[in-house]
Design a protein around this motif. Structure first.
Motif, PDB file in Angstrom:
ATOM      1  N   ILE A 125      -0.902  29.005  26.265  1.00  0.00           N
ATOM      2  CA  ILE A 125       0.095  28.314  25.449  1.00  0.00           C
ATOM      3  C   ILE A 125       0.179  26.869  25.932  1.00  0.00           C
ATOM      4  O   ILE A 125       0.207  26.612  27.139  1.00  0.00           O
ATOM      5  N   GLY A 126       0.186  25.931  25.006  1.00  0.00           N
ATOM      6  CA  GLY A 126       0.376  24.526  25.353  1.00  0.00           C
ATOM      7  C   GLY A 126       1.862  24.186  25.359  1.00  0.00           C
ATOM      8  O   GLY A 126       2.653  24.796  24.636  1.00  0.00           O
ATOM      9  N   MET A 127       2.253  23.224  26.197  1.00  0.00           N
ATOM     10  CA  MET A 127       3.645  22.780  26.221  1.00  0.00           C
ATOM     11  C   MET A 127       3.673  21.267  26.339  1.00  0.00           C
ATOM     12  O   MET A 127       3.164  20.691  27.309  1.00  0.00           O
ATOM     13  N   LEU A 128       4.265  20.608  25.346  1.00  0.00           N
ATOM     14  CA  LEU A 128       4.345  19.151  25.293  1.00  0.00           C
ATOM     15  C   LEU A 128       5.751  18.714  25.686  1.00  0.00           C
ATOM     16  O   LEU A 128       6.735  19.106  25.054  1.00  0.00           O
ATOM     17  N   VAL A 129       5.862  17.916  26.754  1.00  0.00           N
ATOM     18  CA  VAL A 129       7.156  17.423  27.225  1.00  0.00           C
ATOM     19  C   VAL A 129       7.102  15.899  27.323  1.00  0.00           C
ATOM     20  O   VAL A 129       6.030  15.302  27.415  1.00  0.00           O
TER      21      VAL A 129
END
Length: 335
Positions: A63-67
Motif C-alpha cells: 500500500i502506498g501512503m502520501l503525506v
C-alpha cells in the motif's frame, strides 16, 4: 512525442506484450523481468493510459501512503496504518509531498509501475485533482483527515465541528465569555468547521464574539505567539484561547507566560488533536482529541476493503472527537 510502451520494451529488452503484462499484473512473470520493466518505466518516465493503471490490481501486497512530510504530526496515523497492514499481510511504501510537481511525477511513476495496490493520502495540498484522476482511473484511494472539500473518493474524517463545540462548552462551563481564537489556514475545511462549531455554541449562549478575537493562523508555533502579542497590543480583552491545533495552543501558553498571565486563572487554553506534546506543556494542555491511531486503522481497513473489492466496503468513515481535560482549563481552587 511522449515515451511509448515500445520504448519501455526496448529499454528493458522485452516485448511490448511483456511490458503490458507487467503493468496489468497478468500471468506469471519472472521476477527479474518485472524488475527490469519497472526500472525502464522509472528511467524513461513512462506513464501509461488510465486503463493501463486501473486494471487487475491486488497483486503487490503493498500500500502506498502520501503525506505532506515526515513530521511527527503523522506518527500516530502512520503507526496504526503499519500495524493494521502487517496483520493483513501488506507492506507500506511511504511517499511525501515535499517537492510539489516533482513529487506528483514520482507518484505517477510508482502508479505506472504498479508499485502498490492502493493509496492512502494525507492532506494532498495542490494535488487533490491529480489524486482524483488516479482514483477515477481505477486506483483505490482513501483520504485521511479531509482538510479540503469532500473528495470524490472514500475518506476518513473526524468530527471537527463537534470538536469546536466541545471546546466552546468547556470554556463556557468555566465562565469564560471572551475567547480568543487562533485558527488554522482559512482554505482548510477543518478550520471552517472548528470555527463554526465554536462560534455557534457561543452564539447559542447569547455571546457574539468580537471579530478582532478571531485571528487567522497556519497551525505553526510563531503565528500563534504573534496572534497573542497582537491581541494584547490592540487591547483585545480575552479570558480564554482556543488554538486550532496543539502546536498553536502550546505556543499560546508560552506567549501568555511571557506576558505575565496565569493559566488557567487569567486565561484558559484549549487545543485540538491531542498529540503527545499536549501532555508535556506547562500546564498540560486541555485539548480536543482527534484519534489519530483510530483514523489510521480505519483508513487502512477501508482501503483494503476497496482493494479487495469487498461488497461491504464503506464509502467513508467518520471518527468522533472527545474532550481531554488537563491543567490549562482546570477550575481555580477556592481560597
Amino acid at each position: 512525442m511522449g515515451v511509448t510502451i515500445a520504448d519501455v520494451a526496448a529499454r528493458a529488452g522485452v516485448s511490448k506484450t511483456t511490458v503490458s503484462r507487467v503493468l496489468n499484473g497478468e500471468g506469471e512473470i519472472n521476477e527479474n523481468t518485472v524488475v527490469k520493466v519497472r526500472k525502464a518505466i522509472s528511467e524513461l518516465g513512462y506513464v501509461p493510459s488510465a486503463g493501463a493503471v486501473g486494471l487487475a490490481r491486488g497483486t503487490t501486497q503493498m500500500i502506498g501512503m502520501l503525506v505532506p512530510d515526515t513530521a511527527w504530526a503523522w506518527a500516530g496515523i502512520v503507526q496504526a496504518v503499519v500495524e493494521t497492514l502487517e496483520t493483513e499481510g501488506f507492506g507500506l511504501r511511504m511517499l511525501t509531498w515535499n517537492h510539489g510537481e516533482e513529487s506528483l511525477r514520482r507518484l505517477g511513476l510508482q502508479v505506472a509501475a504498479k508499485s502498490f495496490d492502493g493509496l492512502l493520502v494525507v492532506e494532498p495540498e495542490g494535488a487533490l485533482g491529480s489524486i482524483t484522476e488516479l482514483h477515477e482511473a481505477g486506483l483505490p484511494v482513501v483520504l485521511i483527515d479531509d482538510r479540503f472539500q469532500r473528495p470524490g473518493f472514500p475518506c476518513v474524517a473526524t468530527t471537527n465541528r463537534e470538536g469546536g463545540e466541545q471546546a466552546a462548552r468547556r470554556l463556557l462551563d468555566l465562565g469564560r465569555r471572551r475567547p480568543l481564537v487562533v485558527t488554522g489556514p482559512e482554505e482548510y475545511g477543518c478550520t471552517r468547521e472548528r470555527l463554526d462549531g465554536f462560534v455557534g455554541i457561543y452564539a447559542q449562549a447569547g455571546i457574539d464574539l468580537d471579530p478582532r478575537s478571531l485571528i487567522g493562523g497556519d497551525f505553526l508555533f510563531e503565528t500563534a505567539r504573534s496572534a497573542v502579542a497582537q491581541a494584547l497590543a490592540d487591547g483585545v480583552e480575552f479570558d480564554a484561547v482556543f488554538g486550532h491545533n496543539d502546536p498553536s495552543a502550546a505556543r499560546v501558553l508560552a506567549a501568555l507566560h511571557e506576558a505575565g498571565l496565569r493559566i488557567p486563572q487569567d486565561v484558559a487554553v484549549v487545543g485540538f488533536d491531542d498529540v503527545e506534546l499536549a501532555s508535556y506543556t506547562y500546564p498540560a494542555l486541555t485539548t480536543i482529541r482527534q484519534p489519530m491511531r483510530d483514523m489510521g486503522e480505519a483508513a487502512a481497513r477501508l482501503l483494503l476493503d476497496h482493494v479487495r473489492r469487498s461488497p461491504e466496503a464503506a464509502p467513508s468513515r467518520t471518527i468522533l472527537t472527545s474532550l481531554v481535560i488537563r491543567g490549562s482549563t482546570l477550575r481555580p481552587s477556592p481560597n
